[in-house]
Design a protein around this motif. Sequence first.
Motif, short mmCIF file in Angstrom:
data_model
loop_
_atom_site.label_atom_id
_atom_site.label_comp_id
_atom_site.label_asym_id
_atom_site.label_seq_id
_atom_site.Cartn_x
_atom_site.Cartn_y
_atom_site.Cartn_z
N GLU A 115 0.83 -1.21 0.00
CA GLU A 115 0.00 0.00 0.00
C GLU A 115 0.86 1.26 0.00
N SER A 116 0.43 2.25 -0.79
CA SER A 116 1.10 3.55 -0.85
C SER A 116 0.07 4.63 -0.56
N GLU A 117 0.40 5.52 0.39
CA GLU A 117 -0.54 6.53 0.87
C GLU A 117 -0.17 7.95 0.44
N GLY A 118 0.33 8.10 -0.76
CA GLY A 118 0.72 9.42 -1.26
C GLY A 118 1.80 9.26 -2.30
N MET A 119 2.46 10.38 -2.62
CA MET A 119 3.51 10.36 -3.63
C MET A 119 4.60 11.35 -3.25
N ILE A 120 5.84 10.87 -3.25
CA ILE A 120 6.99 11.75 -3.05
C ILE A 120 7.30 12.33 -4.43
N CYS A 121 7.37 13.65 -4.53
CA CYS A 121 7.39 14.33 -5.83
C CYS A 121 8.75 14.85 -6.26
N SER A 122 8.90 14.94 -7.58
CA SER A 122 10.01 15.65 -8.19
C SER A 122 9.57 17.10 -8.40
N LEU A 123 10.51 17.97 -8.72
CA LEU A 123 10.13 19.35 -9.01
C LEU A 123 9.22 19.43 -10.22
N GLU A 124 9.50 18.64 -11.23
CA GLU A 124 8.69 18.65 -12.44
C GLU A 124 7.24 18.26 -12.15
N GLU A 125 7.03 17.32 -11.24
CA GLU A 125 5.68 16.88 -10.92
C GLU A 125 4.86 17.95 -10.22
N ILE A 126 5.53 18.89 -9.56
CA ILE A 126 4.79 19.98 -8.91
C ILE A 126 4.85 21.27 -9.72
N LEU A 128 7.45 22.74 -11.58
CA LEU A 128 8.67 23.53 -11.72
C LEU A 128 9.62 22.83 -12.66
N SER A 129 10.31 23.59 -13.48
CA SER A 129 11.25 22.96 -14.41
C SER A 129 12.50 22.56 -13.64
N SER A 130 13.06 21.42 -14.03
CA SER A 130 14.25 20.93 -13.36
C SER A 130 14.99 19.98 -14.28
N GLU A 131 16.29 20.04 -14.20
CA GLU A 131 17.11 19.11 -14.95
C GLU A 131 17.54 17.94 -14.08
N GLU A 132 17.15 17.96 -12.80
CA GLU A 132 17.53 16.91 -11.88
C GLU A 132 16.66 15.68 -12.09
N ASP A 133 17.27 14.53 -11.89
CA ASP A 133 16.57 13.27 -12.04
C ASP A 133 16.17 12.78 -10.65
N GLY A 134 14.90 12.48 -10.46
CA GLY A 134 14.45 11.97 -9.18
C GLY A 134 13.63 12.98 -8.40
N ILE A 135 13.38 12.62 -7.15
CA ILE A 135 12.56 13.46 -6.29
C ILE A 135 13.34 14.69 -5.84
N VAL A 136 12.62 15.69 -5.35
CA VAL A 136 13.27 16.88 -4.83
C VAL A 136 13.61 16.64 -3.36
N ILE A 137 14.90 16.81 -3.04
CA ILE A 137 15.35 16.74 -1.65
C ILE A 137 15.45 18.19 -1.19
#
Length: 147
Positions: A115-126, A128-137
């Motif tokens: 079970e997953s109760e949400g989503m950890i997001c990347s900048l692109e998913e929220i 914002l433009s980003s060249e980083e790969d993966g979620i935003v730390i």
Amino acid sequence: MRVSYSWLRQLVKSRDSVEEIAESLSMAGFEVEGLIDLSKNAQGVVVGYIEETNKHPNADKLTVCKVNVGKEKSLQIVCGARNVKVNTHVAVALIGTFLPRKNLKIKKSQLRGIESEGMICSLEEIGLSSEEDGIVILDTQIEDLPP
């Protein structure tokens, strides 16, 4: 040039709204091409703190995370990002959040039986433009960043 409202507020001590500041800048001879409200792309996204990570039992590329989002109970979120790690602050889309950039509504789900109760997001998913790969730390130097 794009300037964030929070950055502008650091430079200009004013209680005026964004629209009033834009009008004042225009009247002073600075061209304001437009205003973009990026907060609409992140409504329902909160700061989370990853307390624990475990390898997904049924998938090599997934991680099961225990994430504190300031509620009584931490959330269990399955994440596919390679840069997910414990003791970091991240952007979390809660159940019911709509991410317009991805045309995605977050709901409780099962990912390979977990079970997953949400989503950890990347900048692109929220939104914002980003060249980083993966979620935003988020900046972990900020001691007072509450979930």
